[in-house]
Design a protein around this motif. Structure first.
Motif, PDB file in Angstrom:
ATOM      1  N   LEU A 119      55.289 -16.354   6.093  1.00 31.43           N
ATOM      2  CA  LEU A 119      55.851 -16.824   7.363  1.00 31.43           C
ATOM      3  C   LEU A 119      55.251 -18.180   7.756  1.00 31.43           C
ATOM      4  O   LEU A 119      55.964 -19.076   8.209  1.00 31.43           O
ATOM      5  CB  LEU A 119      55.570 -15.783   8.455  1.00 31.43           C
ATOM      6  CG  LEU A 119      56.357 -15.923   9.760  1.00 31.43           C
ATOM      7  CD1 LEU A 119      57.849 -16.004   9.484  1.00 31.43           C
ATOM      8  CD2 LEU A 119      56.073 -14.746  10.678  1.00 31.43           C
ATOM      9  N   LEU A 120      53.943 -18.324   7.538  1.00 33.59           N
ATOM     10  CA  LEU A 120      53.295 -19.614   7.837  1.00 33.59           C
ATOM     11  C   LEU A 120      53.970 -20.737   7.048  1.00 33.59           C
ATOM     12  O   LEU A 120      54.227 -21.816   7.576  1.00 33.59           O
ATOM     13  CB  LEU A 120      51.808 -19.565   7.475  1.00 33.59           C
ATOM     14  CG  LEU A 120      50.872 -18.809   8.424  1.00 33.59           C
ATOM     15  CD1 LEU A 120      49.451 -18.860   7.903  1.00 33.59           C
ATOM     16  CD2 LEU A 120      50.908 -19.377   9.837  1.00 33.59           C
ATOM     17  N   LYS A 121      54.265 -20.451   5.750  1.00 32.21           N
ATOM     18  CA  LYS A 121      54.892 -21.481   4.907  1.00 32.21           C
ATOM     19  C   LYS A 121      56.307 -21.787   5.384  1.00 32.21           C
ATOM     20  O   LYS A 121      56.770 -22.914   5.301  1.00 32.21           O
ATOM     21  CB  LYS A 121      54.930 -21.006   3.451  1.00 32.21           C
ATOM     22  CG  LYS A 121      53.553 -21.030   2.782  1.00 32.21           C
ATOM     23  CD  LYS A 121      53.646 -20.608   1.322  1.00 32.21           C
ATOM     24  CE  LYS A 121      52.242 -20.371   0.761  1.00 32.21           C
ATOM     25  NZ  LYS A 121      52.187 -19.218  -0.120  1.00 32.21           N
ATOM     26  N   MET A 147      56.201 -17.311  16.629  1.00 30.89           N
ATOM     27  CA  MET A 147      54.820 -17.579  17.050  1.00 30.89           C
ATOM     28  C   MET A 147      54.280 -16.409  17.869  1.00 30.89           C
ATOM     29  O   MET A 147      53.111 -16.051  17.792  1.00 30.89           O
ATOM     30  CB  MET A 147      54.753 -18.860  17.906  1.00 30.89           C
ATOM     31  CG  MET A 147      54.834 -20.141  17.124  1.00 30.89           C
ATOM     32  SD  MET A 147      53.418 -20.477  16.075  1.00 30.89           S
ATOM     33  CE  MET A 147      52.144 -20.845  17.251  1.00 30.89           C
ATOM     34  N   LYS A 148      55.167 -15.812  18.679  1.00 29.53           N
ATOM     35  CA  LYS A 148      54.720 -14.703  19.529  1.00 29.53           C
ATOM     36  C   LYS A 148      54.475 -13.439  18.695  1.00 29.53           C
ATOM     37  O   LYS A 148      53.446 -12.784  18.826  1.00 29.53           O
ATOM     38  CB  LYS A 148      55.760 -14.439  20.621  1.00 29.53           C
ATOM     39  CG  LYS A 148      55.311 -13.383  21.593  1.00 29.53           C
ATOM     40  CD  LYS A 148      56.200 -13.246  22.795  1.00 29.53           C
ATOM     41  CE  LYS A 148      55.705 -12.139  23.698  1.00 29.53           C
ATOM     42  NZ  LYS A 148      56.532 -11.919  24.867  1.00 29.53           N
ATOM     43  N   PHE A 149      55.427 -13.135  17.796  1.00 27.83           N
ATOM     44  CA  PHE A 149      55.308 -11.882  17.046  1.00 27.83           C
ATOM     45  C   PHE A 149      54.270 -11.965  15.923  1.00 27.83           C
ATOM     46  O   PHE A 149      53.772 -10.942  15.459  1.00 27.83           O
ATOM     47  CB  PHE A 149      56.678 -11.462  16.492  1.00 27.83           C
ATOM     48  CG  PHE A 149      57.633 -11.003  17.575  1.00 27.83           C
ATOM     49  CD1 PHE A 149      57.215 -10.945  18.910  1.00 27.83           C
ATOM     50  CD2 PHE A 149      58.933 -10.647  17.291  1.00 27.83           C
ATOM     51  CE1 PHE A 149      58.079 -10.531  19.921  1.00 27.83           C
ATOM     52  CE2 PHE A 149      59.814 -10.226  18.300  1.00 27.83           C
ATOM     53  CZ  PHE A 149      59.374 -10.178  19.611  1.00 27.83           C
ATOM     54  N   MET A 150      53.951 -13.189  15.477  1.00 30.51           N
ATOM     55  CA  MET A 150      52.900 -13.356  14.459  1.00 30.51           C
ATOM     56  C   MET A 150      51.555 -12.837  14.959  1.00 30.51           C
ATOM     57  O   MET A 150      50.696 -12.447  14.183  1.00 30.51           O
ATOM     58  CB  MET A 150      52.731 -14.837  14.106  1.00 30.51           C
ATOM     59  CG  MET A 150      53.666 -15.312  13.034  1.00 30.51           C
ATOM     60  SD  MET A 150      53.547 -17.091  12.885  1.00 30.51           S
ATOM     61  CE  MET A 150      52.090 -17.226  11.880  1.00 30.51           C
ATOM     62  N   LYS A 166      46.319 -10.581   9.457  1.00 36.06           N
ATOM     63  CA  LYS A 166      46.190 -11.854   8.729  1.00 36.06           C
ATOM     64  C   LYS A 166      46.202 -11.639   7.204  1.00 36.06           C
ATOM     65  O   LYS A 166      46.538 -12.539   6.465  1.00 36.06           O
ATOM     66  CB  LYS A 166      44.869 -12.552   9.104  1.00 36.06           C
ATOM     67  CG  LYS A 166      44.704 -12.812  10.600  1.00 36.06           C
ATOM     68  CD  LYS A 166      45.266 -14.155  10.983  1.00 36.06           C
ATOM     69  CE  LYS A 166      44.857 -14.608  12.374  1.00 36.06           C
ATOM     70  NZ  LYS A 166      45.155 -13.705  13.448  1.00 36.06           N
ATOM     71  N   ASP A 167      45.808 -10.437   6.748  1.00 35.32           N
ATOM     72  CA  ASP A 167      45.729 -10.226   5.303  1.00 35.32           C
ATOM     73  C   ASP A 167      47.071  -9.782   4.712  1.00 35.32           C
ATOM     74  O   ASP A 167      47.194  -9.545   3.509  1.00 35.32           O
ATOM     75  CB  ASP A 167      44.644  -9.187   4.980  1.00 35.32           C
ATOM     76  CG  ASP A 167      44.821  -7.914   5.814  1.00 35.32           C
ATOM     77  OD1 ASP A 167      45.815  -7.839   6.564  1.00 35.32           O
ATOM     78  OD2 ASP A 167      43.972  -6.997   5.723  1.00 35.32           O
ATOM     79  N   LEU A 168      48.098  -9.695   5.534  1.00 37.39           N
ATOM     80  CA  LEU A 168      49.423  -9.271   5.063  1.00 37.39           C
ATOM     81  C   LEU A 168      50.056 -10.409   4.259  1.00 37.39           C
ATOM     82  O   LEU A 168      49.983 -11.564   4.665  1.00 37.39           O
ATOM     83  CB  LEU A 168      50.282  -8.949   6.305  1.00 37.39           C
ATOM     84  CG  LEU A 168      51.522  -8.103   6.102  1.00 37.39           C
ATOM     85  CD1 LEU A 168      51.110  -6.673   5.749  1.00 37.39           C
ATOM     86  CD2 LEU A 168      52.337  -8.084   7.395  1.00 37.39           C
ATOM     87  N   GLU A 213      46.915 -24.035  10.702  1.00 42.87           N
ATOM     88  CA  GLU A 213      47.203 -23.825   9.280  1.00 42.87           C
ATOM     89  C   GLU A 213      48.676 -24.001   8.944  1.00 42.87           C
ATOM     90  O   GLU A 213      49.034 -24.230   7.792  1.00 42.87           O
ATOM     91  CB  GLU A 213      46.694 -22.443   8.829  1.00 42.87           C
ATOM     92  CG  GLU A 213      47.328 -21.250   9.517  1.00 42.87           C
ATOM     93  CD  GLU A 213      46.569 -20.794  10.773  1.00 42.87           C
ATOM     94  OE1 GLU A 213      46.518 -19.585  11.021  1.00 42.87           O
ATOM     95  OE2 GLU A 213      46.045 -21.663  11.502  1.00 42.87           O
ATOM     96  N   ILE A 214      49.575 -23.906   9.948  1.00 42.37           N
ATOM     97  CA  ILE A 214      51.017 -24.037   9.663  1.00 42.37           C
ATOM     98  C   ILE A 214      51.324 -25.414   9.071  1.00 42.37           C
ATOM     99  O   ILE A 214      52.076 -25.548   8.121  1.00 42.37           O
ATOM    100  CB  ILE A 214      51.860 -23.793  10.942  1.00 42.37           C
ATOM    101  CG1 ILE A 214      51.763 -22.326  11.360  1.00 42.37           C
ATOM    102  CG2 ILE A 214      53.323 -24.167  10.712  1.00 42.37           C
ATOM    103  CD1 ILE A 214      52.460 -21.999  12.665  1.00 42.37           C
TER     104      ILE A 214
END
Length: 948
Positions: free
Chosen positions: A280-282, A264-267, A272-274, A315-316
C-alpha cells in the motif's frame, strides 16, 4: 441564430409588450417572450411584475419552456411568496408526469424555492419522487431532501424523509446511492450529534459496490463518507483499502485525494509487518507524484496535502525526492512548498542530491526563495548529522559570494549548527567575523553577537567586536540589545580583567538608559549576580546548553491527525482545523485517526529517524472530555489503573527535553526570554538540579532567564478556616464545624464535633449524596470514644472521588447526612475546588500551547481579583502550593503574565493566564477549559488562595 438578440434593449413599454406576448396563443411567441424575460432578469432588470403571466406558461408539454419558467420561479419566488403558491398545483402535476425528466425538473425546482409557505405542499410530491421507478428522479429527490432540511429541518424529520434517505443507500443505482450519501452527509454536518450516517459493514459494502460505477463527484461523496467510518479490525480495514485503491488512478485529482485520505486513515489499523502494508505504501506514491504534473494552482494544493502526508508517513515518498526539485518557471508559492517537503524527506541516502540542489537555488534571483534555500541547508545539517560538514562548507561557499542577504541567512543557520554540534565547526568563526560590517538585519546581528559571546575565548578581539555593536546600542532592536547584554556578560566571565569597563558600560545602558522593562530587568539580574556571587553567575550564564531539536516546524501531532482526516479540503491547504476558519463552526466535529495496530512504533522510517534521543511520544493536546461535568459528562470516574503515588510535583518539573522546544513562544507572542523571573536573591543552581535544567532555554534568546518563572519554592497548600456547618439548635445539641484540606495528595474533611446536649452521643456514621465530582468517604467516621456533654472532638475523614456523580448547583455543593444514637441530621457545605487540583497538573509547555489553541475561544472566562498585594513570583509560589502550576512567565510593558495549568481529580484540565501589574492591586485571570462550568469555582479558589 444565436440568443444574443434577447439581450438588446427594446422600445418603451417593454413590460407591457412582454405581458401581451406571454399571453399569446402561439407557442413559439410564448417561448420567445419567456426567453426575453429571462434575458432581462439575467442582466438585472426587475421583471417580477410578470410573475402571474410567466406562471401561466407552466402548463405546457415543451421541456425547454418549462425549464425557463422554472428558472424564473426560482429567482422570484422568495420576493413573491404569495404568488409562488399559484405554482404548487403545477409542481404536484409535474411530479406525476410520464416523462422522468419533467418529474426530476419539478422536484429539483421545488428544492430551490426557499419559501416556508410552499414547503409543506411539496412533501407529498417529494415522497413519491423518492420512491420513483426512475433512478434519475430518485437521485434528484435525494438532494432535494437536503435542501428542504436546510429550510425546515423539523418538517423533514416529521415526514420521515431521513429514513427514506437511509433506505436509498441500499438502492440498486450507484448514482442514487452517491446522492443519498451526499444528502445525509450534508445534513449530518449541520447536526453533528444526529448519527444519521449509521455506518456498519453491510452499508459500507453497498457504498464500495456503488463506488466503482458512479460519476467522479459521486465517488468523492462516497469516499468522504467512508473516511468517517472506523473499521472493527485490521482485516476489515485491509478489505476496504483493497477496494478503494483503484481510485488512486482516477483522472480527477479530487477523487485521488479523497482516496488517499481513506487509505491514510485505515492504514493506521494495519500492522506494520503485514505484506499488504508495504504494498500500500508503494501504491500511494505514484498518484501523489502525478498530481505534481498539473497546473501550478493544483500543484500547490497537492503539495500542501503532501506536506501533511510526509509528516505522518515519510516512508511513502522517501524515494521520490526528484519530483520535488524546483523548476525554473514554478511560481514562488510552489517553490517554497517544494523546498519545505525536500527538507522533510532529506535523509542520509539522498542528502548529496538535496545539497547540490539547494546550493543551486541559493544563486537564484528571487530573494525570498534564496533565503529559504539557505535556511534549508542549515536545517539539513541539523537533521542529517552525516551531512553537517558538507552543509557547513556549502554555507561558507555562499558566504564568500558576499551577497548581503545570503550572508545574513547563512550566519543565522550556522548559529543553530553550532548549537547542534558543539566544538566541531568553530574553526569557521574567523570567516564569519569578516562579514560583521555587512549585517543589518536584527536576526543576523543577534546570531553573530551570540556566536561572539559564546566563543569569546577563541576570538582574540571579541571585546572590540562587541564594543563596535555597543556604539549604537539604543538604535538596535530589542532582540539585538538583549543578545548583546548576555554576550558581554559571557565575555566578562571568560576574560574578567580585560572587559570590566565594557560590562559596566552595557549594564549601565541596559538598566539606566533603557525604557524596555525586559532589558532593564535582565540587566539588574546580571548586575546582582555578578556583584553578589561571580561563581554562581558563571555556573548560570555559562551553563552547558542542551542540543537543539531537528524539526522545529512540525505540525503538532493531534492537529496533524485531524488534518489528515481532512485531506482534500480547505483545512489541508490552510493547515488549520475547520473550526479555525469556518464561521459558526460549533457544528464542526474534531476528527481523529483510529488507534494504530502497532501504536507503539514510530511513524518514521529507519533512515529518517529522530537524531535526538528524545522520547518518541510527542506532546498531545489534552483530549476533549466532551461536556465534562457529572452525568452530563458521562465521565469515566473509575479509579486510575496505575498503582503507586502520583509523580511528585516540584518547582523543577519542567522536563529537560522541552527546555528548548519553544512550545509557548508563539503563544506568548515572541520570546519567553528576558523575564525577570528570579529576582535578586537567585544564586547558583542547587546540586540536586539536573544539569540540563540549569542550561538555558532558547526562545530566540540564549540565556538562562528564558525559563520565565515557575522555579520558586512552593508554599504549603491553602486550607480555609473552619466554619459551622450544622448548628446545635438544628441537630438536637450536636454542632459540627469543619473545612476541607488536601494533604499529600489526599482530600480530607476536617471536622470538630461538639456535644451541647445533656446526653452522651455514640454510634457516629456519615454519608454523602451524589455530587458533581463523585466525592465520597474513603472510610468510616472514626469517633472511637463516646462524646460526653460539653465535650469536643477533632475528626479527619479521608475522601475519595470515585463515588456516584450528579451535577449540583452550585457545582461545589456537598449534601451530607450524619447519624448518631439520637437521630439522623442533614446539612450542606461547599468545598473549595482547589482541593481537587491534582499534583500532576503541570502541563508541558508545548502541550499547553496546543491545548490553549484547541479549546474554543467561547470557553474562555475572565475575572478580576481585587485588593491583592503580592508580586508575580510570590503569587506563583502561593498558587503552586495549591497545585496551580506556572508553566511560563513573560513581562509586557511592566505587566507580568503567568501561564498556568491545573488538573481536577476527574481529569478536567483548566488553563489560566494571570496578569499582574506592578503597583496595581487588581489582577486579571483568564480561564480556559473544555467544561466552562468549572471556571467560576476555579476563580473563587484563585481568590481564596491569593488573599489568604
Amino acid at each position: 441564430m444565436t440568443d444574443s438578440k434577447y439581450f438588446t434593449t427594446t422600445k418603451k413599454g417593454e413590460i407591457f409588450e412582454l405581458k401581451a406576448e406571454l399571453n399569446s396563443d402561439k407557442k413559439e411567441k410564448k417561448k420567445e417572450a419567456v426567453k426575453k424575460v429571462i434575458a432581462s432578469m439575467t442582466v438585472g432588470k426587475d421583471v417580477s411584475a410578470l410573475f402571474p403571466d410567466v406562471v401561466n406558461c407552466m402548463q405546457t408539454d415543451n421541456l425547454e419552456l418549462k425549464k425557463l419558467v422554472y428558472l424564473y420561479l426560482m429567482n422570484y419566488a422568495k420576493s413573491q411568496p404569495d404568488m409562488a403558491i399559484m405554482a404548487v398545483n403545477t409542481f404536484v402535476k409535474d411530479c406525476e408526469d410520464p416523462n422522468p425528466l419533467i418529474r426530476a425538473l419539478a422536484v429539483r425546482t421545488m428544492g430551490c424555492i426557499r419559501v416556508d409557505k410552499i414547503t409543506e405542499y411539496l412533501c407529498e410530491p417529494l415522497r413519491k419522487c423518492l420512491k420513483d421507478e426512475d433512478p434519475y428522479v430518485r437521485k434528484t429527490a435525494a438532494v432535494c431532501v437536503a435542501k428542504l432540511h436546510d429550510i425546515n429541518a423539523q418538517l423533514v424529520e416529521d415526514q420521515g424523509f431521513l429514513d427514506t434517505l437511509k433506505d436509498l443507500i441500499s438502492d440498486s443505482n450507484p448514482m442514487v446511492v452517491a446522492n443519498a450519501v451526499a444528502a445525509l452527509s450534508e445534513i449530518a454536518e449541520s447536526h453533528p450529534n444526529s448519527n444519521l450516517l449509521d455506518l456498519n459493514p453491510q452499508t459500507i459494502n453497498k457504498l464500495l459496490t456503488a463506488l466503482n460505477e458512479c460519476t467522479e463527484w459521486g465517488q468523492i461523496f462516497i469516499l468522504d463518507c467512508l473516511a468517517n467510518y472506523t473499521p472493527r479490525d485490521d482485516r476489515e480495514s485491509q478489505s476496504i483499502c483493497e477496494r478503494v485503491t483503484p481510485r488512486l488512478s482516477h483522472a480527477n485529482s479530487a477523487v485521488v485525494l479523497s482516496a488517499v485520505k481513506v487509505l491514510m486513515k485505515f492504514m493506521e489499523m494495519l500492522p506494520k509487518d503485514l505484506d499488504y502494508y508495504g504494498t500500500l505504501l508503494k501504491k500511494l506514491a505514484p498518484p501523489l507524484v502525478t498530481l505534481l504534473s498539473a497546473e501550478p494552482e493544483l500543484q500547490y494544493v497537492a503539495l500542501r496535502n503532501i506536506n501533511l502526508i510526509v509528516q505522518r508517513r515519510p516512508e511513502i515518498l522517501k524515494h521520490e525526492m526528484k519530483v520535488f526539485f524546483v523548476k525554473y518557471n514554478d511560481p514562488i508559492y510552489v517553490k517554497l512548498e517544494k523546498l519545505d517537503i525536500m527538507i522533510r524527506l532529506a535523509s542520509q541516502a539522498n542528502i548529496a542530491q538535496v545539497l547540490a540542489e539547494l546550493k543551486e537555488y541559493a544563486t537564484e534571483v528571487d530573494v525570498d526563495f534564496v533565503r529559504k534555500a539557505v535556511r534549508a541547508i542549515g536545517r539539513c545539517a541539523i537533521k542529517v548529522e552525516q551531512s553537517a560538514e558538507r552543509c557547513v562548507s556549502t554555507l561558507l561557499d555562499l558566504i564568500q559570494t558576499k551577497v548581503n542577504y545570503v550572508v545574513q541567512e547563512a550566519i543565522v543557520v550556522i548559529k543553530d549548527i553550532f548549537r547542534k554540534y558543539p566544538n566541531k565547526y568553530e574553526s569557521v568563526i574567523a570567516t564569519l567575523c569578516e562579514n560583521l560590517d555587512s549585517l543589518d538585519e536584527p536576526e543576523a546581528r543577534a546570531a553573530m553577537i551570540w556566536i561572539v559571546g559564546e566563543y569569546a575565548e577563541r576570538i582574540d578581539n571579541a571585546d572590540e567586536l562587541l564594543e563596535s555593536f555597543l556604539e549604537g546600542f539604543h538604535d538596535e532592536s530589542t532582540q539585538v540589545q538583549l543578545q548583546l547584554l548576555t554576550a558581554i556578560v559571557k565575555l566578562f566571565l571568560k576574560k574578567p580583567t580585560e572587559t570590566q569597563e565594557l560590562v559596566q558600560q552595557v549594564l549601565s545602558l541596559a538598566t539606566q538608559d533603557s525604557d524596555n522593562p525586559d532589558l532593564r530587568d535582565r540587566g539588574y539580574i546580571y548586575w546582582r549576580l555578578l556583584s553578589t556571587d561571580p561563581v554562581a553567575a558563571k555556573e548560570v550564564v555559562l551553563a552547558e546548553k542542551p542540543l537543539i531539536s531537528e524539526e522545529t516546524d512540525l505540525i503538532e501531532p493531534t492537529l496533524l491527525e485531524e488534518l489528515i482526516c481532512h485531506i482534500g479540503t480547505l483545512a489541508s491547504v490552510y493547515h488549520k482545523p475547520p473550526s479555525a476558519f469556518v464561521e459558526g463552526s460549533r457544528g464542526v466535529q474534531h476528527k481523529r485517526l483510529p488507534g494504530s495496530a502497532g501504536s507503539g512504533e514510530s511513524v518514521e522510517s529507519p533512515d529518517t529517524g529522530s537524531a535526538t534521543g528524545v522520547s518518541e511520544a510527542p506532546p498531545a493536546v489534552i483530549p476533549s472530555q466532551g461536556d465534562l461535568l457529572g452525568d452530563l459528562l458521562n465521565l469515566d470516574l473509575t479509579p486510575p489503573t496505575t498503582t503507586g503515588p502520583p509523580p511528585p510535583s516540584s518547582g523543577m518539573q519542567m522536563g529537560a527535553m522541552d527546555l528548548l522546544g519553544g512550545g509557548l513562544d508563539s503563544l506568548l507572542g515572541g520570546d519567553l526570554g528576558a523575564s525577570p523571573a528570579m529576582g535578586a536573591g537567585f544564586s547558583a543552581p542547587p546540586a540536586a538540579m539536573p544539569a540540563s535544567f540549569s542550561a538555558h532555554v532558547s526562545g530566540g534568546l540564549d540565556d538562562l532567564f528564558d525559563l520565565g518563572g515557575g522555579v520558586g519554592m512552593p508554599m504549603g497548600a491553602y486550607t480555609p478556616p473552619k466554619t459551622v456547618w450544622l448548628p446545635a439548635m438544628k441537630a438536637k445539641g450536636l454542632e459540627i464545624s469543619g473545612t476541607f484540606a488536601r494533604r499529600s495528595g489526599v482530600i480530607q474533611m476536617e471536622m470538630t464535633l461538639t456535644n451541647k446536649a445533656m446526653s452522651v452521643m455514640t454510634d457516629f456514621a456519615i454519608q454523602f449524596n451524589r455530587n458533581s465530582f463523585g466525592l465520597a468517604p474513603a472510610g468510616p467516621l472514626q469517633v472511637l470514644t463516646p462524646l460526653s456533654p460539653n465535650q469536643s472532638i477533632e475528626v479527619t475523614l479521608p475522601l475519595s472521588n470515585v463515588g456516584p456523580v450528579m451535577k449540583m448547583e452550585p457545582l461545589n455543593n456537598l449534601q451530607v447526612a450524619v447519624k448518631n444514637n439520637i437521630d439522623v441530621f442533614y446539612f450542606s457545605c461547599q468545598y473549595p475546588i482547589s482541593m481537587l487540583f491534582a499534583e500532576d497538573g503541570k502541563m508541558e509547555r508545548q502541550v499547553f500551547l496546543a491545548t490553549w489553541k484547541d479549546i474554543p475561544n467561547d470557553n474562555e472566562s475572565q475575572f478580576q481579583i481585587k485588593d491583592c498585594h503580592l508580586n508575580s513570583d510570590a503569587a506563583s509560589n502561593k498558587l503552586q502550593g495549591s497545585n496551580i502550576f506556572t508553566i511560563a512567565k513573560r513581562t509586557v510593558e511592566g505587566q507580568d503574565m503567568l501561564y498556568q495549568s491545573m488538573k481536577l481529580s476527574n481529569g478536567i484540565w483548566v488553563l489560566a493566564e494571570l496578569r499582574v501589574q506592578a503597583g496595581n492591586p487588581n489582577y486579571t485571570v483568564s480561564l480556559k477549559c473544555r467544561a466552562p462550568e468549572v471556571s467560576q469555582c476555579v476563580f473563587q479558589s484563585y481568590e481564596a488562595v491569593l488573599k489568604n
